[in-house]
Design a protein around this motif. Sequence first.
Motif, PDB file in Angstrom:
ATOM      1  N   ALA A 577       7.649  42.083 -17.786  1.00 27.07           N
ATOM      2  CA  ALA A 577       6.903  40.859 -17.506  1.00 27.07           C
ATOM      3  C   ALA A 577       5.649  41.167 -16.698  1.00 27.07           C
ATOM      4  O   ALA A 577       4.596  40.556 -16.899  1.00 27.07           O
ATOM      5  N   ALA A 578       5.753  42.121 -15.798  1.00 21.62           N
ATOM      6  CA  ALA A 578       4.594  42.499 -14.984  1.00 21.62           C
ATOM      7  C   ALA A 578       3.486  43.058 -15.865  1.00 21.62           C
ATOM      8  O   ALA A 578       2.297  42.743 -15.679  1.00 21.62           O
ATOM      9  N   ALA A 579       3.869  43.892 -16.840  1.00 20.83           N
ATOM     10  CA  ALA A 579       2.871  44.439 -17.759  1.00 20.83           C
ATOM     11  C   ALA A 579       2.266  43.338 -18.620  1.00 20.83           C
ATOM     12  O   ALA A 579       1.069  43.361 -18.924  1.00 20.83           O
ATOM     13  N   MET A 580       3.076  42.352 -19.012  1.00 25.71           N
ATOM     14  CA  MET A 580       2.556  41.244 -19.813  1.00 25.71           C
ATOM     15  C   MET A 580       1.520  40.456 -19.031  1.00 25.71           C
ATOM     16  O   MET A 580       0.489  40.026 -19.594  1.00 25.71           O
ATOM     17  N   PHE A 581       1.765  40.261 -17.757  1.00 26.95           N
ATOM     18  CA  PHE A 581       0.811  39.551 -16.899  1.00 26.95           C
ATOM     19  C   PHE A 581      -0.554  40.236 -16.959  1.00 26.95           C
ATOM     20  O   PHE A 581      -1.591  39.592 -17.182  1.00 26.95           O
ATOM     21  N   THR A 582      -0.570  41.541 -16.794  1.00 23.56           N
ATOM     22  CA  THR A 582      -1.818  42.303 -16.830  1.00 23.56           C
ATOM     23  C   THR A 582      -2.454  42.247 -18.212  1.00 23.56           C
ATOM     24  O   THR A 582      -3.673  42.104 -18.345  1.00 23.56           O
ATOM     25  N   SER A 583      -1.623  42.326 -19.263  1.00 24.22           N
ATOM     26  CA  SER A 583      -2.142  42.317 -20.631  1.00 24.22           C
ATOM     27  C   SER A 583      -2.782  40.976 -20.978  1.00 24.22           C
ATOM     28  O   SER A 583      -3.811  40.927 -21.668  1.00 24.22           O
ATOM     29  N   LEU A 584      -2.190  39.881 -20.518  1.00 22.29           N
ATOM     30  CA  LEU A 584      -2.758  38.560 -20.784  1.00 22.29           C
ATOM     31  C   LEU A 584      -4.128  38.415 -20.142  1.00 22.29           C
ATOM     32  O   LEU A 584      -5.074  37.876 -20.746  1.00 22.29           O
ATOM     33  N   GLN A 585      -4.255  38.901 -18.919  1.00 23.25           N
ATOM     34  CA  GLN A 585      -5.552  38.821 -18.251  1.00 23.25           C
ATOM     35  C   GLN A 585      -6.588  39.704 -18.940  1.00 23.25           C
ATOM     36  O   GLN A 585      -7.757  39.334 -19.070  1.00 23.25           O
ATOM     37  N   LEU A 586      -6.147  40.887 -19.382  1.00 24.15           N
ATOM     38  CA  LEU A 586      -7.059  41.783 -20.085  1.00 24.15           C
ATOM     39  C   LEU A 586      -7.514  41.162 -21.402  1.00 24.15           C
ATOM     40  O   LEU A 586      -8.703  41.208 -21.748  1.00 24.15           O
ATOM     41  N   LEU A 587      -6.577  40.579 -22.138  1.00 21.07           N
ATOM     42  CA  LEU A 587      -6.917  39.964 -23.414  1.00 21.07           C
ATOM     43  C   LEU A 587      -7.951  38.866 -23.228  1.00 21.07           C
ATOM     44  O   LEU A 587      -8.929  38.790 -23.979  1.00 21.07           O
ATOM     45  N   LYS A 588      -7.752  38.052 -22.198  1.00 23.05           N
ATOM     46  CA  LYS A 588      -8.704  36.971 -21.943  1.00 23.05           C
ATOM     47  C   LYS A 588     -10.089  37.519 -21.613  1.00 23.05           C
ATOM     48  O   LYS A 588     -11.120  36.988 -22.058  1.00 23.05           O
ATOM     49  N   SER A 589     -10.139  38.582 -20.866  1.00 24.34           N
ATOM     50  CA  SER A 589     -11.440  39.155 -20.477  1.00 24.34           C
ATOM     51  C   SER A 589     -12.186  39.721 -21.674  1.00 24.34           C
ATOM     52  O   SER A 589     -13.418  39.777 -21.678  1.00 24.34           O
ATOM     53  N   LEU A 590     -11.463  40.143 -22.705  1.00 24.43           N
ATOM     54  CA  LEU A 590     -12.094  40.746 -23.865  1.00 24.43           C
ATOM     55  C   LEU A 590     -12.448  39.740 -24.946  1.00 24.43           C
ATOM     56  O   LEU A 590     -13.482  39.875 -25.615  1.00 24.43           O
ATOM     57  N   ILE A 591     -11.613  38.728 -25.157  1.00 20.57           N
ATOM     58  CA  ILE A 591     -11.852  37.811 -26.283  1.00 20.57           C
ATOM     59  C   ILE A 591     -12.311  36.424 -25.846  1.00 20.57           C
ATOM     60  O   ILE A 591     -12.677  35.598 -26.684  1.00 20.57           O
ATOM     61  N   GLY A 592     -12.277  36.159 -24.543  1.00 24.60           N
ATOM     62  CA  GLY A 592     -12.635  34.829 -24.081  1.00 24.60           C
ATOM     63  C   GLY A 592     -11.509  33.837 -24.351  1.00 24.60           C
ATOM     64  O   GLY A 592     -10.374  34.219 -24.631  1.00 24.60           O
ATOM     65  N   THR A 593     -11.842  32.562 -24.309  1.00 22.20           N
ATOM     66  CA  THR A 593     -10.793  31.540 -24.468  1.00 22.20           C
ATOM     67  C   THR A 593     -10.820  30.844 -25.816  1.00 22.20           C
ATOM     68  O   THR A 593      -9.912  30.089 -26.141  1.00 22.20           O
ATOM     69  N   ASP A 594     -11.850  31.103 -26.640  1.00 26.72           N
ATOM     70  CA  ASP A 594     -11.976  30.361 -27.895  1.00 26.72           C
ATOM     71  C   ASP A 594     -11.812  31.214 -29.150  1.00 26.72           C
ATOM     72  O   ASP A 594     -11.777  30.678 -30.255  1.00 26.72           O
ATOM     73  N   SER A 595     -11.719  32.525 -28.999  1.00 26.80           N
ATOM     74  CA  SER A 595     -11.478  33.370 -30.180  1.00 26.80           C
ATOM     75  C   SER A 595     -10.109  33.066 -30.759  1.00 26.80           C
ATOM     76  O   SER A 595      -9.161  32.753 -30.022  1.00 26.80           O
ATOM     77  N   LEU A 596      -9.989  33.180 -32.070  1.00 27.07           N
ATOM     78  CA  LEU A 596      -8.718  32.877 -32.730  1.00 27.07           C
ATOM     79  C   LEU A 596      -7.715  34.004 -32.506  1.00 27.07           C
ATOM     80  O   LEU A 596      -8.036  35.186 -32.659  1.00 27.07           O
ATOM     81  N   ILE A 597      -6.508  33.607 -32.169  1.00 23.76           N
ATOM     82  CA  ILE A 597      -5.408  34.542 -31.952  1.00 23.76           C
ATOM     83  C   ILE A 597      -4.469  34.474 -33.154  1.00 23.76           C
ATOM     84  O   ILE A 597      -4.045  33.392 -33.573  1.00 23.76           O
ATOM     85  N   CYS A 598      -4.149  35.643 -33.695  1.00 19.03           N
ATOM     86  CA  CYS A 598      -3.294  35.745 -34.886  1.00 19.03           C
ATOM     87  C   CYS A 598      -2.061  36.556 -34.527  1.00 19.03           C
ATOM     88  O   CYS A 598      -2.081  37.788 -34.591  1.00 19.03           O
ATOM     89  N   PRO A 599      -0.969  35.896 -34.134  1.00 19.30           N
ATOM     90  CA  PRO A 599       0.236  36.616 -33.703  1.00 19.30           C
ATOM     91  C   PRO A 599       1.061  37.123 -34.877  1.00 19.30           C
ATOM     92  O   PRO A 599       0.765  36.839 -36.041  1.00 19.30           O
TER      93      PRO A 599
END
Length: 765
Positions: A577-599
């Motif tokens: 979970a700790a790694a996920m926290f860091t990954s979520l913040q990193l993802l936001k910094s790279l793609i912003g908040t409006d880019s489409l996410i394809c899970p």
Amino acid sequence: MINLPNTPKQPLSLIYLDANATTQVLPQAAKAALSTMETLFGNPSSSHVTGLQAKQIIEETRQQAKNIIGAGDGKVIFTSGATEGIQTAILSALYSAKKTLDSSKKYCLLYGATEHKAVPESLKHWNNILEINAEVKAIPVNEMGQLDMDFIAKEVPNALIICTMAVNNETGVYQDIQLLDQTIRANNKSTAWMVDCVQALGKTDLNLANTSIDYAPFSGHKLYAPKGIGFMYVKENAPFTAFIAGGGQESGLRSGTENLPGVAALNVIFSMLNGDSKNTFTPLKTLHLFRQQLATALTQAFPKIVFNHSFENSVPTTLNFAIPEFSSKEIMDLFDAANLRVSSGSACSSKVTRSFVLDAMGLPAWQSGSAIRMSFGPAMTQQQIDEACTRIVFAAQALTQSCLTIDTDIIADKIPLEGLIQFKVGGGCSWLYVDKNTKSAIFIDPLPELTERLKTLLTCQDLNLVAVIDTHGHADHQSCRGDIAEDYLAQQQTDILGWPINSKTTIIHGKPYSYIILGDKWLVKVNTPGHTADSISLLLCDPANAATDELVVHYGFCGDLLLMDSLGRTNFSGSSAAAMFTSLQLLKSLIGTDSLICPSHDYNNEFTTSITAEISRNSLLAQVIADEIDSKQFEVQKTLMDTHIVDQSGSEIMCGALIGDCQKVSVREYTSRSLAEALEQPNNMKLIDLREPYEYALQHDKNFENNVPLTQLVEFVQQHKHNKQQQLILVCRSGSRSQLAAQALVRLGFENVGHLKGGYALHQY
């Protein structure tokens, strides 16, 4: 080469091949019913002339029925249909048996494992109501659908009733009645025996009086009579308890004023069966030829077809088959677009799921899940069969144009792929991105069920596969990446997830990231552990600008890091979970908040999302993005969230910790009338047909000249994200896909979206 119609002036005529579900009312039967309503409308219980005339119709029809089924001294009782007959038989048998129960013995109620669901559900119901508490047991069948006689011999001595069927409604498989009779009576002379004869009428010879069958229900609407009329056979001296009490009609056996128009329609059908009418049914020998002609056309259209039953022990009016690499829904949609009506297994279930009948026969899961039933009745004509065969081949050619099958004769007509295509199997997603100019492609999170489909697309479209990549090691399925790579990327060296080792490197936000080139775009790899230790995200973006060090991201393929209304679970052995926290913040910094996410999973049919769309309903994610909690606090909340994960039945493992009930947004619904009125007004309304290209090519309304297949909806969202004020109206076959797509668009910020309720099925222009 064929030329499929784009906007046909004359719609394709209806070819109906779903007779096991119901049949059209023959004109002669409809005329008899109408005439009875208009001129012979008397109550059969009345003693005046009009009543006596009505009663004569009932008794004449009853005698015809007895002759057809060989009732002998048994009774024929008119009912509302087979379900009522089933209830009456089971209630009669169990109520009688209850009087003789021995409290020291254990009893059972037996039914065939491939029986219509009305039977086991009725057994359970009356077993409970009458407080008999016997064990309800399914009689196994073999791969041919035949009942296990050894099982019957073992269990029937303790059975209060045994229920079998003469002909199966999904496969057309018939049982050996004489062998059943011998087996049952050799081991229990007194148990009640009910045989569902619904699908046998008009397709097999019946002589019930020469058997020990106690009850046999029949249904009119399966053989060209109206719905709401049926009859049942009751053997002489068989226990009987009236299911409906009241005025004492039907000699006190079934109260309620008789359905005289329905009986009159049955009378006409029986006259045709008995050969007493100038209108006759097609002989059995010819029906066998019809089935073979259909089977030949199907095999020509779909060379890989697998028939799910043997023609040797099934009636000639039913074909049950599966086509490798295609779901039953895809084939139903294809045939529907060609105005060819078939069903997926049994039509008594509104949901398209695996066939319990084929499961009971031990067929592979893919055959059960992809099953199509094609059925016709004895009124079928040679002309109709000829047209059906032509239509089957015609429909299959539309698949070739969509590159879902390959035929070198018409490959030049293929519809080129471009942009992002989403494939779904259950809750899992695979993503194919195609650059049209360079004819290059990448495949992300490959599901094993899609292996052959992808290979067909690559070959048909003459595409160059650049990479096939998993976003992480999947717990719920085995990736087919290796199989695809072996055929198309044998010389490419990659890591364990398929990322090319010789990829280039760029600097983003001061850190190095690997990327590969796809046409005029980059695919950037980002390590985003959390859900699993090896999780990565793949960002499809414009080439990075060294001066600004920012990315223009079109799609973020983030695996199970962030899903719709969900975060990936973090309770696997390699999760953090700790790694996920860091990954979520990193993802936001790279793609912003409006880019489409394809899970890699879409459990609620929402197609795609963005951080903006998710933080409005995911408070934990919102706190992470707003820096309102730290890693430790996130870990505590995430651990609690994971405790609510409930894995689906079967083998599907839930890879996301769902936040809530995923409430669907409301969208505007149009009817034919309101849409016609809207089209008359000056506006910039855009009408979009969401069906797949093979459906659209076969037939569509001229107003809906924009085809955006549901599999390419995410690409549409990306292309129109800067014009969310455009008025959009969506349509599909039944309204289901258009509603889901409209809800997804509204959730992503599109402001003027509606759909045509009921789709093409309910509306014609």
